[in-house]
Design a protein around this motif. Structure first.
Motif, PDB file in Angstrom:
ATOM      1  N   VAL A 189       0.858  -1.188   0.000  1.00  0.00           N
ATOM      2  CA  VAL A 189       0.000   0.000   0.000  1.00  0.00           C
ATOM      3  C   VAL A 189       0.895   1.240   0.000  1.00  0.00           C
ATOM      4  CG1 VAL A 189      -1.808   1.280   1.210  1.00  0.00           C
ATOM      5  CG2 VAL A 189      -1.791  -1.231   1.287  1.00  0.00           C
ATOM      6  N   GLY A 190       0.691   2.117  -1.005  1.00  0.00           N
ATOM      7  CA  GLY A 190       1.559   3.291  -1.194  1.00  0.00           C
ATOM      8  C   GLY A 190       2.642   2.914  -2.191  1.00  0.00           C
ATOM      9  N   LEU A 191       2.523   3.449  -3.416  1.00  0.00           N
ATOM     10  CA  LEU A 191       3.400   2.954  -4.499  1.00  0.00           C
ATOM     11  C   LEU A 191       4.304   4.049  -5.053  1.00  0.00           C
ATOM     12  CD1 LEU A 191       0.657   0.866  -6.336  1.00  0.00           C
ATOM     13  CD2 LEU A 191       2.418   0.014  -4.760  1.00  0.00           C
ATOM     14  N   GLY A 192       4.850   4.875  -4.149  1.00  0.00           N
ATOM     15  CA  GLY A 192       5.807   5.892  -4.586  1.00  0.00           C
ATOM     16  C   GLY A 192       7.192   5.271  -4.682  1.00  0.00           C
ATOM     17  N   THR A 193       8.200   6.056  -4.350  1.00  0.00           N
ATOM     18  CA  THR A 193       9.593   5.605  -4.473  1.00  0.00           C
ATOM     19  C   THR A 193       9.816   4.290  -3.719  1.00  0.00           C
ATOM     20  OG1 THR A 193      10.188   7.932  -4.422  1.00  0.00           O
ATOM     21  CG2 THR A 193      11.993   6.353  -4.169  1.00  0.00           C
ATOM     22  N   PHE A 194       9.368   4.259  -2.453  1.00  0.00           N
ATOM     23  CA  PHE A 194       9.723   3.071  -1.667  1.00  0.00           C
ATOM     24  C   PHE A 194       8.725   1.927  -1.814  1.00  0.00           C
ATOM     25  CE2 PHE A 194      12.891   1.605   1.398  1.00  0.00           C
ATOM     26  CZ  PHE A 194      13.973   2.222   0.794  1.00  0.00           C
ATOM     27  N   GLY A 195       7.444   2.270  -1.975  1.00  0.00           N
ATOM     28  CA  GLY A 195       6.452   1.209  -2.171  1.00  0.00           C
ATOM     29  C   GLY A 195       6.703   0.450  -3.467  1.00  0.00           C
ATOM     30  N   SER A 196       7.109   1.165  -4.512  1.00  0.00           N
ATOM     31  CA  SER A 196       7.369   0.448  -5.769  1.00  0.00           C
ATOM     32  C   SER A 196       8.615  -0.429  -5.619  1.00  0.00           C
ATOM     33  CB  SER A 196       7.475   1.403  -6.958  1.00  0.00           C
ATOM     34  OG  SER A 196       8.370   2.424  -6.685  1.00  0.00           O
ATOM     35  N   PHE A 197       9.537  -0.013  -4.759  1.00  0.00           N
ATOM     36  CA  PHE A 197      10.694  -0.867  -4.450  1.00  0.00           C
ATOM     37  C   PHE A 197      10.239  -2.143  -3.711  1.00  0.00           C
ATOM     38  CE2 PHE A 197      13.623  -1.764  -0.835  1.00  0.00           C
ATOM     39  CZ  PHE A 197      14.638  -2.398  -1.543  1.00  0.00           C
ATOM     40  N   HIS A 198       9.367  -1.994  -2.718  1.00  0.00           N
ATOM     41  CA  HIS A 198       8.836  -3.186  -2.021  1.00  0.00           C
ATOM     42  C   HIS A 198       8.169  -4.132  -3.025  1.00  0.00           C
ATOM     43  CE1 HIS A 198       8.661  -2.054   2.484  1.00  0.00           C
ATOM     44  NE2 HIS A 198       9.427  -1.160   1.893  1.00  0.00           N
ATOM     45  N   ALA A 199       7.348  -3.543  -3.912  1.00  0.00           N
ATOM     46  CA  ALA A 199       6.612  -4.382  -4.885  1.00  0.00           C
ATOM     47  C   ALA A 199       7.609  -5.175  -5.733  1.00  0.00           C
ATOM     48  CB  ALA A 199       5.729  -3.501  -5.761  1.00  0.00           C
ATOM     49  N   ARG A 200       8.655  -4.505  -6.144  1.00  0.00           N
ATOM     50  CA  ARG A 200       9.649  -5.191  -6.974  1.00  0.00           C
ATOM     51  C   ARG A 200      10.328  -6.325  -6.199  1.00  0.00           C
ATOM     52  NH1 ARG A 200      14.733  -2.665 -10.378  1.00  0.00           N
ATOM     53  NH2 ARG A 200      15.464  -4.711 -11.049  1.00  0.00           N
ATOM     54  N   VAL A 201      10.695  -6.025  -4.944  1.00  0.00           N
ATOM     55  CA  VAL A 201      11.380  -7.062  -4.145  1.00  0.00           C
ATOM     56  C   VAL A 201      10.458  -8.268  -3.943  1.00  0.00           C
ATOM     57  CG1 VAL A 201      12.397  -7.589  -1.883  1.00  0.00           C
ATOM     58  CG2 VAL A 201      12.905  -5.412  -2.999  1.00  0.00           C
ATOM     59  N   TRP A 202       9.194  -8.003  -3.576  1.00  0.00           N
ATOM     60  CA  TRP A 202       8.274  -9.144  -3.352  1.00  0.00           C
ATOM     61  C   TRP A 202       8.073  -9.948  -4.639  1.00  0.00           C
ATOM     62  CZ3 TRP A 202       9.374  -9.202   1.197  1.00  0.00           C
ATOM     63  CH2 TRP A 202       9.031  -8.265   2.158  1.00  0.00           C
TER      64      TRP A 202
ATOM     65  N   GLU B  26      10.445 -10.350  -6.923  1.00  0.00           N
ATOM     66  CA  GLU B  26      11.715 -10.966  -7.369  1.00  0.00           C
ATOM     67  C   GLU B  26      12.253 -12.071  -6.450  1.00  0.00           C
ATOM     68  OE1 GLU B  26      13.656  -7.258  -9.946  1.00  0.00           O
ATOM     69  OE2 GLU B  26      14.680  -7.933  -8.151  1.00  0.00           O
ATOM     70  N   LEU B  27      11.967 -11.973  -5.147  1.00  0.00           N
ATOM     71  CA  LEU B  27      12.534 -12.981  -4.231  1.00  0.00           C
ATOM     72  C   LEU B  27      11.928 -14.358  -4.523  1.00  0.00           C
ATOM     73  CD1 LEU B  27      12.490 -11.152  -0.753  1.00  0.00           C
ATOM     74  CD2 LEU B  27      14.486 -11.634  -2.181  1.00  0.00           C
ATOM     75  N   PRO B  28      12.716 -15.427  -4.404  1.00  0.00           N
ATOM     76  CA  PRO B  28      12.182 -16.754  -4.714  1.00  0.00           C
ATOM     77  C   PRO B  28      11.118 -17.234  -3.731  1.00  0.00           C
ATOM     78  CG  PRO B  28      14.468 -16.889  -3.936  1.00  0.00           C
ATOM     79  CD  PRO B  28      14.154 -15.437  -4.096  1.00  0.00           C
ATOM     80  N   TYR B  29      11.122 -16.708  -2.504  1.00  0.00           N
ATOM     81  CA  TYR B  29      10.179 -17.202  -1.497  1.00  0.00           C
ATOM     82  C   TYR B  29       9.087 -16.198  -1.161  1.00  0.00           C
ATOM     83  CZ  TYR B  29      13.861 -14.785   1.026  1.00  0.00           C
ATOM     84  OH  TYR B  29      14.798 -13.859   1.412  1.00  0.00           O
ATOM     85  N   THR B  30       8.892 -15.186  -2.020  1.00  0.00           N
ATOM     86  CA  THR B  30       7.764 -14.258  -1.839  1.00  0.00           C
ATOM     87  C   THR B  30       7.044 -14.058  -3.171  1.00  0.00           C
ATOM     88  OG1 THR B  30       9.156 -12.306  -2.271  1.00  0.00           O
ATOM     89  CG2 THR B  30       8.886 -12.948   0.027  1.00  0.00           C
ATOM     90  N   ARG B  31       5.782 -13.644  -3.086  1.00  0.00           N
ATOM     91  CA  ARG B  31       4.998 -13.305  -4.277  1.00  0.00           C
ATOM     92  C   ARG B  31       4.337 -11.968  -4.014  1.00  0.00           C
ATOM     93  NH1 ARG B  31       7.452 -17.091  -5.387  1.00  0.00           N
ATOM     94  NH2 ARG B  31       6.832 -19.100  -6.250  1.00  0.00           N
ATOM     95  N   LEU B  32       4.302 -11.120  -5.027  1.00  0.00           N
ATOM     96  CA  LEU B  32       3.521  -9.888  -4.910  1.00  0.00           C
ATOM     97  C   LEU B  32       2.060 -10.254  -5.158  1.00  0.00           C
ATOM     98  CD1 LEU B  32       3.471  -6.807  -4.562  1.00  0.00           C
ATOM     99  CD2 LEU B  32       3.731  -6.619  -7.050  1.00  0.00           C
ATOM    100  N   ALA B  33       1.188  -9.939  -4.169  1.00  0.00           N
ATOM    101  CA  ALA B  33      -0.204 -10.390  -4.257  1.00  0.00           C
ATOM    102  C   ALA B  33      -1.128  -9.312  -4.815  1.00  0.00           C
ATOM    103  CB  ALA B  33      -0.691 -10.814  -2.872  1.00  0.00           C
ATOM    104  N   ALA B  34      -0.890  -8.050  -4.466  1.00  0.00           N
ATOM    105  CA  ALA B  34      -1.756  -6.953  -4.915  1.00  0.00           C
ATOM    106  C   ALA B  34      -1.064  -5.639  -4.583  1.00  0.00           C
ATOM    107  CB  ALA B  34      -3.106  -7.017  -4.197  1.00  0.00           C
ATOM    108  N   VAL B  35      -1.506  -4.574  -5.234  1.00  0.00           N
ATOM    109  CA  VAL B  35      -0.923  -3.257  -4.951  1.00  0.00           C
ATOM    110  C   VAL B  35      -2.054  -2.242  -4.765  1.00  0.00           C
ATOM    111  CG1 VAL B  35       1.294  -3.624  -6.127  1.00  0.00           C
ATOM    112  CG2 VAL B  35      -0.680  -2.759  -7.440  1.00  0.00           C
ATOM    113  N   CYS B  36      -1.741  -1.158  -4.042  1.00  0.00           N
ATOM    114  CA  CYS B  36      -2.749  -0.127  -3.777  1.00  0.00           C
ATOM    115  C   CYS B  36      -2.095   1.242  -3.680  1.00  0.00           C
ATOM    116  CB  CYS B  36      -3.462  -0.453  -2.463  1.00  0.00           C
ATOM    117  SG  CYS B  36      -4.538   0.857  -1.873  1.00  0.00           S
ATOM    118  N   ASP B  37      -2.667   2.195  -4.366  1.00  0.00           N
ATOM    119  CA  ASP B  37      -2.257   3.601  -4.195  1.00  0.00           C
ATOM    120  C   ASP B  37      -3.498   4.443  -4.441  1.00  0.00           C
ATOM    121  OD1 ASP B  37       0.731   5.178  -4.355  1.00  0.00           O
ATOM    122  OD2 ASP B  37      -1.054   6.356  -4.847  1.00  0.00           O
TER     123      ASP B  37
END
Ligand SMILES: NC(=O)c1ccc[n+]([C@@H]2O[C@H](COP(=O)([O-])OP(=O)(O)OC[C@H]3O[C@@H](n4cnc5c(N)ncnc54)[C@H](O)[C@@H]3O)[C@@H](O)[C@H]2O)c1
Length: 341
Positions: free
Chosen positions: A9-22, A24-35
């Protein structure tokens, strides 16, 4: 659980970084985004092929994720974090945990009442020079810490261009929380009393009504003394976005850290010389790496393997209480005892 599903939740500079990490990591999945900016949410949703929302309550009602990253502006963490905890999600809150005692207590309460784990992203604890300094100090060879100096100053453009909400926060909430958390991490103690002075005028003249810089003297509970400087008026011609220096004076030794750039990489363009950070979140072979990623890994692995996080919720709360006392001291022009809880 094979992997952890995380929403952001919150997709600015840092939220978009979180989304990318989730994603890319082998043991996480990005489930949804919100802004609340629909165009931004739709763009990220399309980029990662996940559902997107403009209201975090709709996301929480519909998304079956286990965890939520909260990367809204500093003063807007409480509602999203509390609602996520009430929906039974574990929460990773960007620093600062919150910007008032009431907001901090509401988040701590929500975590307790709903049996979820909350971590604040105080990622400098895994910033290599600070992590190694702490190991050497804790190892005992340098003797006990007697005094600390910490300077973390941002370039002007952080307040004037990067953050549309700078005046709703402060340099203490935005960067001082990192400085203070590191002072606690390195000294093994927390502030008892603070005395701060502030100056303003530079940002006011540029249309951002905010304090330019705070200098704070700190007495820790274990008797260590510290000096902390946090400002956001470093000229934009400076080679790094952040000017970060630290000295820890111990009974038998000393540690010095240049956290701004470490002078590892210099890039010369026709206009200026830059020293981009090689260790915070560099992109290497189309993937994002660095200690900012490592702290997100700690959150995910902490949940998947029931391990402790790098920092506790109480530590993040205590840092906020001390930052609140520093604001008060600067306002009242006198020393202030920090009230915890
Ligand atoms: N760990 C670090 O070192 C680090 C570095 C930079 C930023 N941060 C933190 O991350 C947070 C976000 O900072 P940023 O630089 O990405 O800010 P930003 O202004 O770039 O992005 C904030 C986003 O949140 C959205 N937003 C605001 N309220 C919302 C709501 N109620 N619901 C959904 N979306 C909402 C805005 O539309 C915007 O897109 C801040 O707390 C900041 O201090 C941490």
């Amino acid at each position: 659980m094979e992997y952890l599903r995380c929403a952001v939740v919150g997709l600015g500079t840092f939220g978009s970084f979180h989304a990318r990490v989730w994603s890319e990591l082998p043991y996480t999945r990005l489930a949804a985004v919100c802004d609340r900016d629909a165009a931004r949410a739709a763009a990220l949703g399309a980029q990662y092929g996940v559902p997107w929302y403009t209201d975090h309550r709709a996301l929480l009602a519909q998304c079956s994720c286990e965890a939520v990253s909260v990367a809204t502006p500093d003063h807007l963490h409480r509602q999203v974090a509390v609602d996520a905890a009430r929906a039974g999600k574990h929460v990773l809150v960007e620093k600062p945990l919150a910007t008032s005692r009431e907001d901090v207590n509401a988040i701590v309460q929500a975590a307790k009442q709903n049996g979820v784990r909350v971590m604040c992203d105080l990622h400098n604890r895994v910033n290599p020079p600070f992590a190694l300094a702490r190991q050497r100090i804790a190892g005992g060879e340098l003797g006990e810490v007697r005094s600390l100096y910490m300077r973390m100053n941002d370039a002007c453009s952080v307040a004037t261009e990067m953050l549309s909400w700078a005046k709703e926060s402060s340099i203490l909430w935005f960067v001082g929380v990192h400085s203070l958390d590191l002072l606690c991490f390195l000294s093994g103690s927390r502030p008892r009393k603070v005395y701060a002075m502030s100056t303003r005028g530079v940002l006011d003249s540029m249309g951002v009504p905010a304090v330019d810089l705070y200098q704070t003297s700190i007495e820790m509970e274990n008797g260590t003394i510290a000096q902390m400087e946090n400002g956001w008026i470093v000229p934009d011609g400076s080679p790094a976005l952040i000017d970060m220096k630290c000295t820890v004076l111990c009974r038998r030794g000393m540690v010095k850290i240049n956290g701004s750039d470490s002078d590892l990489l210099r890039v010369y363009s026709p206009q200026r010389m830059e020293t981009p950070s090689c260790i915070a979140r560099p992109e290497i072979n189309d993937r994002v790496a660095g200690f900012a990623v490592d702290n997100l890994c700690c959150f995910a692995q902490g949940l998947l393997e029931s391990r402790p996080f790098n920092s506790t919720l109480q530590e993040a709360a205590d840092v906020c209480f001390a930052i609140g006392a520093i604001h008060e001291s600067a306002r009242l022009h006198c020393p202030v005892e920090v009230q915890y809880s």
